[in-house]
Design an enzyme around this catalytic site. Structure first.
Site, short mmCIF file in Angstrom:
data_model
loop_
_atom_site.label_atom_id
_atom_site.label_comp_id
_atom_site.label_asym_id
_atom_site.label_seq_id
_atom_site.Cartn_x
_atom_site.Cartn_y
_atom_site.Cartn_z
N GLY A 42 -15.52 5.35 -8.94
CA GLY A 42 -15.03 6.29 -9.94
C GLY A 42 -15.54 5.91 -11.32
N GLY A 44 -14.65 7.86 -14.17
CA GLY A 44 -13.89 8.57 -15.19
C GLY A 44 -13.55 7.60 -16.31
N LEU A 45 -12.58 7.97 -17.13
CA LEU A 45 -12.22 7.07 -18.23
C LEU A 45 -11.92 5.69 -17.71
CD1 LEU A 45 -10.00 9.39 -20.40
CD2 LEU A 45 -12.18 8.36 -21.01
N HIS A 268 2.17 21.56 -15.45
CA HIS A 268 1.92 21.73 -16.88
C HIS A 268 2.33 23.13 -17.34
CE1 HIS A 268 -0.06 21.89 -20.72
NE2 HIS A 268 -0.44 20.64 -20.63
N ARG A 332 6.95 18.37 -20.81
CA ARG A 332 6.33 19.35 -19.92
C ARG A 332 7.27 19.81 -18.81
NH1 ARG A 332 0.43 16.49 -19.62
NH2 ARG A 332 -0.24 17.20 -21.68
N HIS A 403 -0.93 19.79 -12.45
CA HIS A 403 -1.81 19.31 -13.50
C HIS A 403 -2.10 17.82 -13.38
CE1 HIS A 403 -3.45 18.71 -17.42
NE2 HIS A 403 -2.49 17.90 -17.76
N ARG A 437 4.83 12.55 -17.09
CA ARG A 437 3.93 11.95 -18.07
C ARG A 437 3.98 12.74 -19.37
NH1 ARG A 437 -1.09 13.07 -19.88
NH2 ARG A 437 -1.53 14.65 -18.30
C1 LIG Z 1 -7.30 20.21 -17.78
C2 LIG Z 1 -6.76 18.85 -18.04
C3 LIG Z 1 -6.46 18.45 -19.34
C4 LIG Z 1 -5.97 17.19 -19.59
N1 LIG Z 1 -5.68 16.85 -20.89
C5 LIG Z 1 -5.21 15.60 -21.14
C6 LIG Z 1 -4.91 15.23 -22.47
O1 LIG Z 1 -5.08 16.02 -23.41
N2 LIG Z 1 -4.48 13.97 -22.72
C7 LIG Z 1 -4.32 13.08 -21.70
O2 LIG Z 1 -3.93 11.95 -21.98
N3 LIG Z 1 -4.57 13.41 -20.41
C8 LIG Z 1 -5.02 14.65 -20.12
N4 LIG Z 1 -5.28 15.00 -18.82
C9 LIG Z 1 -5.13 13.99 -17.76
C10 LIG Z 1 -6.34 13.08 -17.78
O3 LIG Z 1 -7.50 13.81 -18.06
C11 LIG Z 1 -6.57 12.42 -16.42
O4 LIG Z 1 -5.38 11.94 -15.93
C12 LIG Z 1 -7.52 11.25 -16.57
O5 LIG Z 1 -8.70 11.68 -17.19
C13 LIG Z 1 -7.85 10.64 -15.24
O6 LIG Z 1 -8.92 9.73 -15.45
P1 LIG Z 1 -9.38 8.80 -14.26
O7 LIG Z 1 -10.49 7.96 -14.77
O8 LIG Z 1 -8.21 8.11 -13.70
O9 LIG Z 1 -9.91 9.75 -13.13
P2 LIG Z 1 -11.05 10.87 -13.22
O10 LIG Z 1 -11.48 11.11 -14.60
O11 LIG Z 1 -10.56 12.02 -12.42
O12 LIG Z 1 -12.28 10.22 -12.50
C14 LIG Z 1 -12.32 10.14 -11.11
C15 LIG Z 1 -13.65 9.52 -10.76
O13 LIG Z 1 -13.63 9.06 -9.45
C16 LIG Z 1 -14.74 9.55 -8.75
N5 LIG Z 1 -14.32 9.67 -7.37
C17 LIG Z 1 -13.17 10.17 -6.89
N6 LIG Z 1 -13.14 10.03 -5.56
C18 LIG Z 1 -14.28 9.43 -5.19
C19 LIG Z 1 -14.83 9.03 -3.95
N7 LIG Z 1 -14.17 9.22 -2.81
N8 LIG Z 1 -16.05 8.44 -3.95
C20 LIG Z 1 -16.73 8.25 -5.11
N9 LIG Z 1 -16.24 8.59 -6.30
C21 LIG Z 1 -15.04 9.18 -6.35
C22 LIG Z 1 -15.08 10.85 -9.42
O14 LIG Z 1 -16.44 11.14 -9.21
C23 LIG Z 1 -14.80 10.50 -10.86
O15 LIG Z 1 -15.92 9.83 -11.39
C24 LIG Z 1 -5.77 16.27 -18.54
C25 LIG Z 1 -6.06 16.66 -17.24
C26 LIG Z 1 -6.53 17.94 -16.98
C27 LIG Z 1 -6.79 18.36 -15.57
#
Ligand SMILES: Cc1cc2nc3c(=O)[nH]c(=O)nc-3n(C[C@H](O)[C@H](O)[C@H](O)COP(=O)(O)OP(=O)(O)OC[C@H]3O[C@@H](n4cnc5c(N)ncnc54)[C@H](O)[C@@H]3O)c2cc1C
Ligand code: HEM
Ligand code: HEM
Ligand code: SF4
Ligand code: F3S
Ligand code: FES
Lengths: 640, 261, 253
Positions: A42, A44-45, A268, A332, A403, A437
């Site tokens: 993963g 993501g952030l 949400h 929320r 959400h 949250r």
């Molecule tokens: C529309 C929306 C708006 C939001 N706004 C806010 C906000 O304003 N403020 C806030 O604090 N939060 C907000 N959130 C929540 C926040 O964005 C997410 O909770 C957070 O970004 C999750 O980050 P993460 O790194 O945990 O996962 P993600 O960013 O979802 O990353 C998941 C990663 O894992 C990888 N992955 C997943 N499964 C596999 C697999 N089986 N094999 C290989 N790779 C895989 C994906 O490719 C991706 O790179 C929002 C969410 C949404 C949906």
């Protein structure tokens, strides 16, 4: 009960726990770091920040994502902002208040120690991101600006227009790119993780599928970090990106990692209502809109009249009426349920009567169109694009939508799951948000985990393995896991049924939304627990996947994810049924006050329910982690 | 994974450096060539050169037009102007030396401009991965899409033009071509319908070329300022208008018989 | 509404591709373009034909996954809109819609409408970052940044990396993408220390994959975030300066 849960919360006063722990944890000396291989799934952030930081520190990192580039992770779509207790507005904010708000917002179902640590490191995140060049909004004086968010009475949210998640993720992605270039991180794009490999009780690697060639390979390492996001797509219709899935953490769960609070999902309040059958996802309108928008419905129920023709006297600004203190800025879960009540009582607006108004008329009169445009311009555009209505003239229509998922893999204070060497960070773990949250705190948590917490706690684990090589990836356990994955894929491909993957996903979503959505009842949940396995059996017998295994095959990818959603959905319902109280996002109709507010039961339910996989045909078993509250006293949340 | 391509048209500094950084061989890196060469190797460098040479060429065209406008003042004016060109620098320098200097500079500008044009064109055709079945341009206009063709036309024209009025080489030049008799050569040449048409066509092509070029060069040079950007189009338009209308006036005037021996 | 689709189908990398025609009947005008494709794909599957492979994820115009030529325009006819944000009400009943993948030598087609855009990541890796190791950052408000500067940096930073600029450019130049990232970082005070190395490294890497810019301006028109080609001018200027600057003395000016 087989497992005993030990959260490993450090001793000492709340304020010192993290500092002490950091000092007490053993370290890995710089020259030794390159002897350790770490897998991060993963980007993501959470994942990108972790992989980048571990790379900077000198570990050999392998990072995986199913996207074609790390930058596409779902974090990119976060809009509103990120919290920190900088107290730049000097409006009485503090680390303790951020901690307190988060605990309270989570309806007292999260760990004090974790949440306090989160609030502690939040400020460092803002510093780090700013140094990376994240263009946060600024005042004319050149210093950082803030906005306020639901559930709090201070302005502590940092933002970059309506694209905060994008800018923070790009910051982390760029840090990651720097390490990829430096050779400390090896990046695997378009590669989906399909299983965790456990050797001698420790996480030893993963099995992946190359989404372009279809090739299935294994990778070994000293530790595995899952940063794979949330599972809101169990509802099919959610604000999450289409590919978001539970597969990674579910596979871990099946390998023995406990799954905590699966039923804690966040609905949400401000999303665009569904418009037709074929809708593929719901679009979020940032919560920040509630700063200036007023939410209302026609007091006497929806009659064909346009919003403009309804006089003030006949409007019901129900949030302002029911919660004078917080008004439109209640948390929320509260806002969502209020909207549901309004719509259920036949006051829903829009063609399908499935929404409530979010009205900017007053704000535009008060601040002028220009000011509103500067604050929400891109959101208004997005709304107009999707609905064809101009929110500057007619109020927006909004309705709650799935959400965020507070539940996830159970982790201890060090973010390690119940499988030694397997870590879960970001939305993928059961996290610091309890039963609900607060806005702008997921970005905070993801980056806190990735930049500042995991790199420290992981070192402590690795230091114990100095001198040991990572198990070879031809170890029988790997071959076995790889074959398991191959069989699973073959089975899916060879079903050759008569219905598409999406059809099954939609049907599953309807069940989960109906019975495990905003309001849950014992009867409904039992019904769902009956229906889901039936639908799953149908899926296994009747799904149709065309194309080949050895090339890009998006139906196959989806099918694998949906298969896991079936098992998860069942667990969500069991957890919801097991938790005989209403708290945060989990609302059991049997447990509510006369005004329909959530009725929490701290006597019997102040615990984390962590579920242990028992095999496909035996229901999972629950293990409790009691929650002790030393610093805050448990109150009924009141936003009146 | 699937094949990765650096197509590697440009042999570019830091790309090569990286290659060396990762390559384990301790072989001596090739001596890096002097800055101007390195700069010219990059596409942005070439564009910069094109812009600068473009400016030189435009400057020449203006001067050239102003000079030519003298035909309207009569034979002697023009001839003496041509004479003056050769006499530039008076008795301080050998006769025609400055003129040759100018010609040299002009030639250099041309060569660079054209070389850059062709090598960039080659790069871009290689970078294009096949054409779209249907392509609907949003803003790219006729001028910008035909730079390569209008440029080529201008190039061909110049050979004709030199043969015609400077070298007096057949078949371009008129039979009665007489070195130094600029005015007569000029009129006689343009009285031939074919030649008049060539001049007209070439200058129209030049017009399109300039219309995009004179705007584009600001981008290439990074001359960019919010309060000035919108003027770039007008400047390009004015330049083009002046040069093309001026140049067109000659063949037309001659054909209409307004100018004669 | 009923539509006819003419879609590029290609089995895989290096395979020859060709256009296939499909009917898309009873499409809701409220559906997004990708939802229309979902419907078509579901029907194809039931008819026993392999569904059309296309990339997508967020469906909110922010992740940059989606991208295809729609009637000769990258991301389709609507300005400043990604394909996933394009809605069918922009088309009229009975339309013929031609759908092609991005085309550029640097973006080989992997299947149907899916292309490999990884060269864009190579450009970022070359220098599209500010090198601050985690933990080494100073207090955020130590660096005041004029609002206008922050806003302009943001205008550039909103790039979603979709590659439409390359697809739109008759030269397959990645100038807009690259200049947007360079401008975002080079405009900010934090970006100054690496400013000159950054622009050189990123431009050189860009040029090893992509064509050169003749200032057509198609990229700006196609960009779902309407990023301005002014940033290309900024990049050109910085590149020229980078070549001439004496790096040891930059802090003086
Ligand atoms: C529309 C929306 C708006 C939001 N706004 C806010 C906000 O304003 N403020 C806030 O604090 N939060 C907000 N959130 C929540 C926040 O964005 C997410 O909770 C957070 O970004 C999750 O980050 P993460 O790194 O945990 O996962 P993600 O960013 O979802 O990353 C998941 C990663 O894992 C990888 N992955 C997943 N499964 C596999 C697999 N089986 N094999 C290989 N790779 C895989 C994906 O490719 C991706 O790179 C929002 C969410 C949404 C949906
Ligand atoms: C009097 C003659 C000429 C003048 C005044 C002229 C002027 C210009 C100018 C100002 C530009 C813009 C450069 C930029 O965008 O930075 C340009 C571009 C160009 N010129 Fe010329 N030019 C002339 C002759 C030619 C010739 C003979 C050719 C050869 C074929 C040519 C080919 C081109 C091409 C292909 C471009 C576009 C290149 C690019 O933008 O990358 N030009 N010209
Ligand atoms: C209708 C328009 C034009 C007319 C009437 C014209 C006329 C002339 C004349 C009379 C000469 C000879 C000068 C001399 O021998 O002293 C000349 C030379 C020349 N012209 Fe033109 N010209 C025209 C357009 C152009 C254009 C468009 C170009 C370039 C693109 C051009 C480039 C030159 C060059 C390079 C020379 C040689 C100059 C020298 O001898 O040093 N001319 N022109
Ligand atoms: S510049 Fe625009 S078109 Fe190019 S990649 Fe970025 S967002 Fe897409
Ligand atoms: S379209 Fe291409 S030519 Fe330049 S201005 Fe845009 S990159
Ligand atoms: S699907 Fe994410 S930008 Fe279109």
């Amino acid at each position: 009960m087989t497992v005993q849960l030990d959260a490993k919360i450090p001793a000492g006063p709340l304020e010192d726990k993290w500092a002490n722990h950091r000092f007490e944890m053993p370290l890995v000396a710089p020259p030794n770091r390159r002897r350790f291989e770490v897998i991060v799934v993963g980007t993501g952030l959470a994942g990108a920040s972790a992989a980048a930081t571990l790379g900077e520190q000198g570990y050999r990192v392998k990072a995986f994502t199913y996207h074609d580039s790390p930058r596409r992770a779902h974090s990119i779509s976060a809009q509103g902002g990120i919290n920190a207790a900088k107290n730049y507005r000097s409006d009485g904010d503090s680390v303790y208040r951020l901690f307190y708000d988060t605990i309270k917002g989570g309806d007292y179902r999260s760990r004090e120690a974790n949440v306090y640590r989160l609030a502690e490191v939040a400020n460092e995140i803002i510093d780090q991101a700013t140094a990376q060049g994240v263009p946060f909004a600024r005042e004319y004086g050149g210093l950082l600006a803030n906005r306020s968010f639901g559930g709090v009475q201070v302005a502590r949210t940092f933002y970059s227009r309506g694209q905060t998640g994008q800018q923070l993720l790009l910051g982390a992605f760029q840090a990651l790119a720097r390490q990829i270039k430096a050779g400390t991180v090896e990046m695997f794009n378009r590669t989906e993780m399909l299983d965790v490999v456990v050797v001698d009780g420790r996480a030893a690697g993963i099995v992946v599928r190359d989404l372009v060639s279809g090739e299935i390979t294994t990778h070994s390492a000293h530790a595995v970090v899952l940063a794979t996001g949330g599972y809101s797509n169990a509802y099919f219709l959610s604000t999450n990106a289409k590919a978001c899935n539970v597969t990674a953490i579910w596979r871990a769960h099946r390998k023995g990692a406990l799954f905590a609070n699966p039923c804690f999902t966040q609905i949400h309040p401000t999303c665009i209502p569904q418009s037709d059958e074929f809708q593929s996802k719901l679009t979020l309108m940032s919560e920040s809109l509630r700063n200036d928008g007023r939410i209302w419905v026609p007091a006497s129920g929806a009659d064909g009249r346009a919003a403009g023709d309804i006089p003030e006297s006949e409007r019901d600004y129900f949030l302002e009426r029911q919660y004078p203190a917080f008004g439109n800025l209640v948390p929320r879960d509260v806002a969502s349920r209020a909207a549901k009540r309004a719509v259920d009582s036949g006051k829903g607006v829009g063609p399908l009567h499935n929404g409530v108004f979010l009205d900017f008329a007053n704000a535009i009169d008060r601040l002028g169109r220009a000011a509103i445009e500067e604050r929400y311009g891109n959101l208004f555009e997005m709304y107009e694009r999707i609905t064809g209505e101009d929110p500057y003239r007619t109020p927006m229509r909004i309705y709650p939508a799935p959400h965020y998922t507070m539940g996830g893999l159970w982790v201890d204070y060090d973010l390690m799951t119940t499988i030694p060497g397997l870590y879960a960070i970001g939305e993928a773990n059961f996290s610091d948000h309890g039963a609900n949250r607060l806005g702008a705190s997921a970005l905070m948590q993801g980056l806190a985990d990735g930049y500042f917490i995991l790199p420290n706690t992981l070192a402590a684990y690795l230091s114990g393995m100095l001198g040991q090589a990572a198990p070879p990836s031809d170890h029988p356990a790997f071959t076995e896991a790889a074959n398991g994955v191959r069989d699973h894929t073959r089975r899916l491909m060879s079903t050759k049924g008569s219905r598409t993957v999406d059809w099954f996903h939609r049907e599953l979503g309807k069940i989960v939304w109906e019975h495990c959505g905003m309001a849950r009842s014992a009867a409904g949940l039992e019904k769902a627990i009956g229906e889901i396995p039936a639908l799953r059996a149908e899926f296994e017998a009747d799904v149709r996947i065309l194309g080949e295994e050895e090339s890009i095959n998006q139906s196959l990818e989806k099918a694998g994810r949906v298969a896991d959603y079936f098992e998860l959905a069942e667990l969500m319902c069991r957890d919801a049924l097991y938790r005989e109280e209403s708290c945060g996002g989990h609302f059991r109709v049997e447990h509510q006050t006369l005004e329909g507010e959530a009725l929490r039961d701290d006597e019997n339910y102040a615990f984390v329910s962590a579920w242990e996989w028992q095999g496909r045909d035996r229901p999972a078993e629950v293990v409790r982690e009691p929650l002790e509250f030393e610093s805050v006293e448990l109150k009924t949340r009141s936003y009146k | 994974m699937h094949p990765r391509l650096p197509i590697g048209f440009a042999t570019v500094d830091s790309v090569r450096e990286n290659a060396m950084a990762v390559s384990t061989t301790t072989a001596k890196p090739p001596r890096t060539p002097p800055l101007p060469i390195r700069f010219y190797r990059s596409a942005i460098g070439k564009k910069w050169v094109m812009a600068v040479t473009g400016i030189v060429l435009i400057a020449y065209l203006i001067a050239h037009l102003v000079g030519n406008l003298k035909v309207y003042l009569g034979e002697d004016e023009l001839n003496s102007y041509a004479e003056a060109l050769r006499d530039l620098g008076g008795h301080l320098v050998p006769r025609t030396s400055l003129l040759w200097l100018m010609r040299g500079g002009l030639l250099l500008a041309f060569v660079l401009h054209v070389h850059a044009a062709y090598s960039l064109t080659y790069t871009n055709w290689k970078a294009r991965g096949g054409a779209y079945r249907d392509r609907d341009y949003a803003v790219a206009n006729y001028a910008s899409r035909t730079m390569r063709w209008t440029g080529t036309i201008v190039l061909l024209f110049i050979f004709f033009h030199l043969a015609d009025l400077t070298w007096g080489a057949q078949p371009a030049a008129v039979d009665g071509f007489a070195r130094g008799e600029v005015y007569d050569n000029f009129i006689l040449s343009m009285q031939r319908p074919v030649s008049a048409v060539i001049y007209a066509v070439a200058n129209i092509a030049l017009g399109f070329h300039l219309y995009h070029g004179a705007w584009s060069m600001f981008q290439s040079l990074g001359l960019n300022h919010p309060s000035f950007n919108r003027w770039r189009r007008y400047i390009a338009l004015a330049l083009t208008g002046f040069i093309v209308l001026g140049n067109l006036s000659f063949p037309i005037a001659v054909q209409l018989g307004l100018l004669e021996l | 509404m009923d539509l006819t689709l003419r879609v590029w189908r290609q089995k895989g990398l290096g395979h020859p591709g060709e256009f296939e025609e499909y009917r898309a009947r009873e499409i809701s005008p409220d559906a997004s373009f990708l939802e229309m494709l979902d419907v078509v794909n579901d029907r194809l599957t039931l008819e026993g034909q392999e569904p059309i492979a296309f990339e997508h994820d967020c469906r909110e115009g922010i992740c940059g996954s989606c991208g295809m030529m729609i009637n000769g325009r990258p991301h389709g006819p609507e300005k400043g809109t990604a394909a996933c944000q394009l809605h069918m009400r922009k088309f009229t009943d009975g339309d013929l819609i031609v759908i092609e993948p991005w085309r550029a030598s640097a973006f080989p087609v992997l299947k149907d409408l899916v292309v490999d855009r990884s060269p864009l990541d190579r450009i970022i890796e070359a220098g599209g970052y500010i090198g601050v190791d985690t933990g080494s950052a100073p207090e955020a408000n130590l660096i005041p940044i004029p609002k206008d500067v922050a806003e302009t940096a943001m205008d550039a930073a909103v790039c979603i990396g979709c590659g439409a600029c390359v697809a739109a450019c008759p030269n397959s130049a990645a100038q807009l993408f690259t200049s947007a990232k360079i401008a975002h970082l080079n405009l900010l005070p934090q970006g100054q220390p690496e400013r000159w190395r950054r622009v050189e490294a990123m431009v050189d890497t860009m040029e090893s994959f992509f064509g050169s810019c003749t200032n057509y301006g198609e990229c700006e028109a196609a960009c779902p975030k309407s990023i301005s080609i002014d940033f290309i001018a900024v990049m050109n200027r910085d590149y020229f300066k980078a070549k001439l600057r004496n790096r040891r003395y930059v802090s003086q000016v």
